[in-house]
Motif scaffolding. Structure first.
Motif, PDB file in Angstrom:
ATOM      1  N   VAL A  81       0.930  -1.282  -0.129  1.00  0.00           N
ATOM      2  CA  VAL A  81      -0.128  -0.100  -0.099  1.00  0.00           C
ATOM      3  C   VAL A  81       1.163   1.252  -0.042  1.00  0.00           C
ATOM      4  O   VAL A  81       1.707   1.281   0.874  1.00  0.00           O
ATOM      5  CB  VAL A  81      -0.902   0.042   1.151  1.00  0.00           C
ATOM      6  CG1 VAL A  81      -1.706   1.430   1.247  1.00  0.00           C
ATOM      7  CG2 VAL A  81      -1.786  -1.182   1.210  1.00  0.00           C
ATOM      8  N   LEU A  82       0.799   2.280  -0.912  1.00  0.00           N
ATOM      9  CA  LEU A  82       1.388   3.282  -1.303  1.00  0.00           C
ATOM     10  C   LEU A  82       0.744   4.518  -0.980  1.00  0.00           C
ATOM     11  O   LEU A  82      -0.446   4.634  -1.367  1.00  0.00           O
ATOM     12  CB  LEU A  82       1.999   3.523  -2.317  1.00  0.00           C
ATOM     13  CG  LEU A  82       3.194   2.350  -2.788  1.00  0.00           C
ATOM     14  CD1 LEU A  82       2.634   0.964  -3.046  1.00  0.00           C
ATOM     15  CD2 LEU A  82       3.885   2.860  -4.313  1.00  0.00           C
ATOM     16  N   SER A  83       1.299   5.595  -0.023  1.00  0.00           N
ATOM     17  CA  SER A  83       0.078   6.559   0.443  1.00  0.00           C
ATOM     18  C   SER A  83       0.860   7.782   0.840  1.00  0.00           C
ATOM     19  O   SER A  83       2.137   7.559   1.103  1.00  0.00           O
ATOM     20  CB  SER A  83      -0.998   6.042   1.319  1.00  0.00           C
ATOM     21  OG  SER A  83      -0.152   5.524   2.636  1.00  0.00           O
ATOM     22  N   GLU A  84       0.190   8.704   1.413  1.00  0.00           N
ATOM     23  CA  GLU A  84       0.821   9.822   2.114  1.00  0.00           C
ATOM     24  C   GLU A  84       1.281   9.318   3.630  1.00  0.00           C
ATOM     25  O   GLU A  84       0.298   8.314   4.143  1.00  0.00           O
ATOM     26  CB  GLU A  84      -0.152  10.950   2.269  1.00  0.00           C
ATOM     27  CG  GLU A  84      -0.470  11.635   1.038  1.00  0.00           C
ATOM     28  CD  GLU A  84      -1.817  12.650   1.300  1.00  0.00           C
ATOM     29  OE1 GLU A  84      -1.324  13.915   1.125  1.00  0.00           O
ATOM     30  OE2 GLU A  84      -2.895  12.315   1.343  1.00  0.00           O
ATOM     31  N   ASP A  85       2.108   9.910   4.060  1.00  0.00           N
ATOM     32  CA  ASP A  85       2.558   9.182   5.482  1.00  0.00           C
ATOM     33  C   ASP A  85       1.752   9.762   6.701  1.00  0.00           C
ATOM     34  O   ASP A  85       2.097   9.425   7.642  1.00  0.00           O
ATOM     35  CB  ASP A  85       4.104   9.494   5.632  1.00  0.00           C
ATOM     36  CG  ASP A  85       4.735  10.765   5.636  1.00  0.00           C
ATOM     37  OD1 ASP A  85       3.621  11.661   5.461  1.00  0.00           O
ATOM     38  OD2 ASP A  85       5.760  10.868   5.673  1.00  0.00           O
ATOM     39  N   GLY A  86       1.040  11.023   6.326  1.00  0.00           N
ATOM     40  CA  GLY A  86       0.364  11.539   7.341  1.00  0.00           C
ATOM     41  C   GLY A  86       0.675  12.845   7.794  1.00  0.00           C
ATOM     42  O   GLY A  86       0.185  13.646   8.787  1.00  0.00           O
ATOM     43  N   THR A  87       1.997  13.256   7.468  1.00  0.00           N
ATOM     44  CA  THR A  87       2.480  14.381   7.974  1.00  0.00           C
ATOM     45  C   THR A  87       1.928  15.499   7.371  1.00  0.00           C
ATOM     46  O   THR A  87       1.714  16.838   7.909  1.00  0.00           O
ATOM     47  CB  THR A  87       4.106  14.420   7.673  1.00  0.00           C
ATOM     48  OG1 THR A  87       4.229  14.200   6.169  1.00  0.00           O
ATOM     49  CG2 THR A  87       4.812  13.415   8.391  1.00  0.00           C
ATOM     50  N   ARG A  88       1.290  15.519   6.120  1.00  0.00           N
ATOM     51  CA  ARG A  88       0.651  16.436   5.366  1.00  0.00           C
ATOM     52  C   ARG A  88      -0.391  15.896   4.571  1.00  0.00           C
ATOM     53  O   ARG A  88      -0.050  15.033   3.594  1.00  0.00           O
ATOM     54  CB  ARG A  88       1.639  17.359   4.658  1.00  0.00           C
ATOM     55  CG  ARG A  88       0.974  18.512   3.874  1.00  0.00           C
ATOM     56  CD  ARG A  88       1.975  19.265   2.786  1.00  0.00           C
ATOM     57  NE  ARG A  88       1.405  20.169   2.349  1.00  0.00           N
ATOM     58  CZ  ARG A  88       2.103  20.770   1.069  1.00  0.00           C
ATOM     59  NH1 ARG A  88       3.119  20.302   0.644  1.00  0.00           N
ATOM     60  NH2 ARG A  88       1.154  21.649   0.345  1.00  0.00           N
ATOM     61  N   ARG A  89      -1.644  16.291   4.790  1.00  0.00           N
ATOM     62  CA  ARG A  89      -2.668  15.521   3.837  1.00  0.00           C
ATOM     63  C   ARG A  89      -2.979  16.531   2.640  1.00  0.00           C
ATOM     64  O   ARG A  89      -3.214  17.699   2.945  1.00  0.00           O
ATOM     65  CB  ARG A  89      -4.055  15.513   4.694  1.00  0.00           C
ATOM     66  CG  ARG A  89      -4.089  14.469   5.964  1.00  0.00           C
ATOM     67  CD  ARG A  89      -3.694  12.904   5.298  1.00  0.00           C
ATOM     68  NE  ARG A  89      -4.924  12.645   4.356  1.00  0.00           N
ATOM     69  CZ  ARG A  89      -6.265  12.325   4.885  1.00  0.00           C
ATOM     70  NH1 ARG A  89      -6.721  12.417   6.304  1.00  0.00           N
ATOM     71  NH2 ARG A  89      -7.475  12.256   4.193  1.00  0.00           N
ATOM     72  N   ARG A  90      -2.813  15.887   1.551  1.00  0.00           N
ATOM     73  CA  ARG A  90      -3.078  16.727   0.269  1.00  0.00           C
ATOM     74  C   ARG A  90      -4.141  16.080  -0.608  1.00  0.00           C
ATOM     75  O   ARG A  90      -4.241  16.392  -1.676  1.00  0.00           O
ATOM     76  CB  ARG A  90      -1.605  16.713  -0.547  1.00  0.00           C
ATOM     77  CG  ARG A  90      -0.616  17.663   0.397  1.00  0.00           C
ATOM     78  CD  ARG A  90       0.563  17.688  -0.215  1.00  0.00           C
ATOM     79  NE  ARG A  90       0.722  18.235  -1.313  1.00  0.00           N
ATOM     80  CZ  ARG A  90       1.781  18.411  -2.288  1.00  0.00           C
ATOM     81  NH1 ARG A  90       2.909  17.673  -2.094  1.00  0.00           N
ATOM     82  NH2 ARG A  90       1.532  18.944  -3.498  1.00  0.00           N
TER      83      ARG A  90
END
Length: 388
Positions: A81-90
C-alpha cells in the motif's frame, strides 16, 4: 479465436483486509480539497510509483518513498500500500500493488466519496481479477461540498440535506477543474459548460434535492450574476474566484495535474499496454433504463469483451455502450482515458446506476459474479505479469 481469460477465485479475506488498510487513509477526505504536486514533485513521485510497480512484479525490495509518502507491506498478503505518510494531507491517491504474479489490469475508483458504493466494487474487481494495481482517491471531488450544480443526496454518509457552505460554481463544467480543455478524450472538443448532462458532472445526486440555487445554499441576485463593482458584489466575486481556484484540482478524473493521474501514467510506463478500468456512478434518473454505461478508448480496447458478460448477469437495467446505445455518461473528458489512449493502452470507463450499486454492495454473491465479468479486459495483453 482468442481464448477468454478466466478470472481466478476471489480470496475471501482480501477485500476486508484492504478495506481496513484503506479506511484510515481516506478518513477526513470528504472535507479535503486535493492539492496537485508541483512539477519537481510530480517527477519524483511518478518515478517512485513506476519503480515500486516493477519491484512488486519482480518481488524485489521496494524503493524508498519520497518525502511525505510511505510504502507498507500488508501483513500476510502479497500486497503493498502506497500512500501519504500522514505528515501532510493533500488528497494524494492510495495505491495498492500486487506483489509477484498478477493479471495486467489497473482498477481505478476516483470518486469514492461521491459515487457511493464504488469502493467496495473496485475492491471486488481488484480481488477477483488478481489485478496488478488499484488506485483510490482520498479526497472529495468537490472539496467536501455537494455538487454545486445541484444538491447531492447520494454522497456517501450524508442525508442529502443542503450544505450551507456549498460551493457556488461547478469546477467540472469547464473540463479539468474550471478550464476548458479542447483536447480531451472522446468527442474531440471541449465540454459545453451549459450542457453537462452529456457527461458525468450531472449524474450523481442530480435529482435528490433538485437543481435550484437555493438547494445548495446559493442565493443568486442580479448583483451576484454581474459579479462586478465594489463592496459586497466585489467580495462575492472574489470569494467565487478563490473557490474556483481551490477546486481546480479536486476532481481527479478531470484535473490536468493530480497524484492520481501521476500514478496512472507511471504504471503505464512500467507496464505498457496495461488496460485500466475506472468506476463511476450515476443517479437512476440520469439514464432511467440503464444499469451500466460503458465506453472504451485506446489501442486494443474491446468493449464487447466487457458488455457481453455484464449483460449475462445484470438484470436491474440495461447494459449500454457509449456512444452506440446512449449519448451521455461516456467519460468523454476523462483525463486518465486520454492518457491511456496517448500511451497506447486500453481504457474502460464504467458508469453504474445507483440501483445497481446498491444491489452490488448488499449482495455478496452478485458482487462476486459482477467482478468476475471483467476477466476479458486483460485478454489482449499477456495473461499474467509473472516474474518467473
Amino acid at each position: 479465436m482468442e481464448e477468454p481469460v478466466t478470472a481466478p477465485q476471489i480470496d475471501s479475506g482480501e477485500q476486508e483486509v484492504l478495506n481496513e488498510e484503506i479506511a484510515p487513509l481516506r478518513k477526513g477526505g470528504r472535507n479535503l480539497i486535493a492539492e496537485p504536486p508541483d512539477a519537481a514533485e510530480e517527477v519524483t513521485y511518478a518515478a517512485w510509483i513506476a519503480a515500486a510497480g516493477l519491484a512488486a512484479q519482480a518481488r524485489q525490495p521496494p524503493p524508498a518513498a519520497p518525502p511525505g509518502f510511505a510504502l507498507r507491506a500488508v501483513r500476510g498478503r502479497d500486497l503493498w500500500v502506497l500512500s501519504e505518510d500522514g505528515t501532510r494531507r493533500r488528497g494524494a491517491a492510495v495505491v495498492v500493488l500486487r506483489v509477484g504474479a498478477a493479471v495486467p489490469l489497473i482498477v481505478e475508483a476516483p470518486h469514492t466519496f461521491f459515487d457511493q458504493g464504488t469502493l467496495p466494487i473496485a475492491l471486488a474487481i481488484f480481488d477477483a481479477q488478481r489485478a496488478r494495481a488499484l488506485i483510490v482517491n482520498t479526497s472529495h471531488r468537490y472539496g467536501g461540498r455537494p455538487n454545486p450544480g445541484s444538491a447531492n443526496g447520494d454522497d456517501e454518509g450524508t442525508d442529502g440535506r443542503p450544505n450551507p457552505g456549498a460551493g457556488r460554481h461547478n469546477p467540472g463544467e469547464a473540463g479539468g477543474g474550471g478550464r476548458l480543455n479542447p483536447g480531451e478524450v472522446g468527442s474531440g472538443g471541449g465540454r459545453n459548460p451549459g450542457n453537462t448532462a452529456r457527461d458525468d458532472e450531472s449524474k450523481e445526486g442530480a435529482g435528490d434535492e433538485g437543481g435550484s440555487d437555493e438547494a445548495v445554499g446559493r442565493h443568486t441576485t442580479k448583483d451576484d450574476a454581474q459579479g462586478i463593482g465594489g463592496g459586497a458584489r466585489g467580495d462575492n466575486r472574489a470569494a467565487r474566484e478563490r473557490l474556483i481556484a481551490s477546486l481546480a484540482f479536486a476532481d481527479v478524473a478531470h484535473a490536468e495535474r493530480s497524484f492520481f493521474l501521476s500514478v496512472h501514467r507511471a504504471l503505464l510506463q512500467s507496464f505498457p499496454g496495461t488496460p485500466a478500468v475506472q468506476l463511476h456512478g450515476f443517479q437512476d434518473s440520469s439514464a432511467p433504463d440503464a444499469a451500466v454505461i460503458a465506453s472504451a478508448v485506446g489501442h486494443g480496447a474491446a468493449l464487447e469483451r466487457l458488455l457481453a458478460p455484464l449483460r449475462a448477469i445484470v438484470s436491474v437495467g440495461k447494459v449500454l455502450a457509449y456512444p452506440t446505445d446512449i449519448d451521455r455518461l461516456g467519460g468523454a473528458t476523462n483525463v486518465q482515458g486520454r492518457w491511456s489512449r496517448q500511451m497506447g493502452a486500453p481504457f474502460y470507463h464504467v458508469e453504474l446506476s445507483r440501483t445497481l450499486r446498491d444491489k452490488l454492495v448488499e449482495d455478496t454473491d452478485f458482487r462476486r459474479r459482477f467482478a468476475a465479468a471483467f476477466a476479458g479486459l486483460a485478454a489482449r495483453t499477456s495473461r499474467m505479469h509473472d516474474p518467473d
